[in-house]
Design an enzyme around this catalytic site. Structure first.
Site: not given
Ligand code: 5GP
Ligand code: ZN
Length: 112
Positions: A7, A30, A46, A86, A94, A97, A99
């Site tokens: 957000c 990413d 969100h 995920n 992680t 929100h 994605h």
């Molecule tokens: P998840 O593990 O929740 O499926 O994916 C979260 C993704 O967000 C990860 O691949 C991580 O590298 C990416 N990510 C986390 N923090 C940031 C950020 O501040 N900026 C960007 N561009 N990506 C982020």
């Molecule tokens: Zn959010």
């Protein structure tokens, strides 16, 4: 949500490299790419994960897949890519929100 990282990205409070934006969603690179092409697509509304998809927001998810298909054609990777979302910490989520990871540009391995 004020304490949600994505957000904050939507609000422009955290800089990213934008790939695409419209009134409903945002795509950005990413920060820790797992493939030569790796961006995330998020709805501006969100909600935590795909476990919260309902009849009320299902059109938004369809819109995101339409955007991904268009970007794949425009950016020249429509012949092979992966879309991953995920759900929950056991699956490696992680950021809570919803994605969609879009990965391409190399031979992608099988799931484990
Ligand atoms: P998840 O593990 O929740 O499926 O994916 C979260 C993704 O967000 C990860 O691949 C991580 O590298 C990416 N990510 C986390 N923090 C940031 C950020 O501040 N900026 C960007 N561009 N990506 C982020
Ligand atoms: Zn959010």
């Amino acid at each position: 949500m004020s304490d949600c990282l994505f957000c904050k990205i939507i609000a422009g409070e955290i800089p990213t490299t934008k790939v695409y934006e419209d009134d409903k969603c945002l795509a950005f690179l990413d920060i820790a790419p797992m493939a030569p092409t790796h961006f995330l697509v998020i709805p501006k509304q969100h909600f935590a994960s795909a476990a919260e998809v309902t009849e009320e927001n299902e059109a938004l998810i369809g819109h995101i897949y339409t955007v991904i298909a268009k970007l794949a054609k425009e950016q020249g990777f429509a012949d092979g890519y992966r879309v991953v979302t995920n759900v929950g910490e056991l699956a490696g989520q992680t950021v809570h929100h919803i994605h969609f990871h879009v990965l391409s540009g190399k031979q992608l391995g099988s799931f484990n």
